[in-house]
Design an enzyme around this catalytic site. Structure first.
Site, PDB file in Angstrom:
ATOM      1  N   LYS A 119       0.840  -1.204   0.000  1.00  0.00           N
ATOM      2  CA  LYS A 119       0.000   0.000   0.000  1.00  0.00           C
ATOM      3  C   LYS A 119       0.877   1.256   0.000  1.00  0.00           C
ATOM      4  O   LYS A 119       0.654   2.179  -0.778  1.00  0.00           O
ATOM      5  CB  LYS A 119      -0.924  -0.001   1.227  1.00  0.00           C
ATOM      6  CG  LYS A 119      -1.899   1.150   1.226  1.00  0.00           C
ATOM      7  CD  LYS A 119      -2.613   1.271   2.542  1.00  0.00           C
ATOM      8  CE  LYS A 119      -1.707   1.835   3.563  1.00  0.00           C
ATOM      9  NZ  LYS A 119      -2.175   2.851   4.440  1.00  0.00           N
ATOM     10  N   ASP A 137      -6.452   1.189   1.053  1.00  0.00           N
ATOM     11  CA  ASP A 137      -6.479   1.364   2.506  1.00  0.00           C
ATOM     12  C   ASP A 137      -7.858   0.949   3.005  1.00  0.00           C
ATOM     13  O   ASP A 137      -8.676   0.426   2.244  1.00  0.00           O
ATOM     14  CB  ASP A 137      -6.121   2.812   2.895  1.00  0.00           C
ATOM     15  CG  ASP A 137      -7.220   3.796   2.512  1.00  0.00           C
ATOM     16  OD1 ASP A 137      -8.226   3.378   1.890  1.00  0.00           O
ATOM     17  OD2 ASP A 137      -7.077   4.982   2.849  1.00  0.00           O
TER      18      ASP A 137
END
Ligand code: SF4
Length: 208
Positions: A119, A137
């Protein structure tokens, strides 16, 4: 892109024409550290912490002069500070040793940095270097699943689904739209479905 996904994307673009990252940074390195700090923490809190931290420590070289304990004191209020300090220091060492002190601009190299997860690498690649990537997220994960544009039980699965559903040129923008929608309307506990302009298109709403 199928018609429904296109309508959702257009709807999000209308709602959030100015969607952009809320983290403050002046270099790819500052962004990288801010993204590591932002896990399970608000962007406002991270911005407060980095404002102070970056006065003296805003490069891999200066950051590496800090001990783990010293760095922990700066970032304590962001939560998970032990892990975050360790990740920042190991990523900084890697940047110095493997990339001559510059944050690498390719997704593959970003993902090799110690302490940098998928991420974080995706956010830095998209935001600092203008690359095409979708960082999943908690907001992107939840809103994508609810809307039904990409469903999956893990962030990686949702990322793959979003990449397949959306044209590459839209990946980065879609990431910001979904974060905004998750923060402002499609809340985790009580999504404001009745006020949501996307409800006619939303899988979760229509199945309720
Ligand atoms: S209708 Fe409800 S669940 Fe669907 S996107 Fe809007 S707020 Fe989220």
């Amino acid at each position: 892109m199928d018609t429904k996904t296109e309508k959702i994307l257009n709807g999000l673009a209308e709602l959030y024409p100015d969607a952009q990252p809320a983290l403050k940074f002046k270099s790819p390195y500052e962004l990288l550290v801010a993204v590591i700090l932002s896990a399970q923490c608000t962007d406002e809190r991270v911005n407060k912490v980095t404002e102070e931290l970056y006065k003296k420590y805003n490069t891999p070289e200066t950051m590496s002069t800090l001990t783990q304990n010293e760095l922990e004191k700066y970032i304590f209020s962001c939560g998970f500070y032990r892990n975050k300090a360790a990740h920042i220091l190991s990523a900084s060492r890697d940047i110095i040793e493997k990339f001559g002190g510059e944050v690498p601009a390719s997704l593959e190299e970003l993902r090799t940095l110690a302490g940098v997860g998928r991420k974080t690498a995706n956010v830095v690649y998209a935001v600092a270097f203008g690359g095409d990537a979708i960082a999943v997220d908690t907001h992107v994960f939840r809103v994508s699943n609810r809307l039904g544009i990409a469903e999956g039980k893990t962030p990686d699965k949702v990322e793959d689904g979003l990449c397949a559903a959306l044209p590459q040129s839209e990946w980065s923008k879609a990431h910001h739209y979904l974060i905004y929608h998750g923060r402002r309307v499609c809340h985790s506990q009580r999504p404001a479905c009745e006020e949501c302009t996307l409800k006619e298109l939303c899988k979760y709403y229509n199945e309720k």
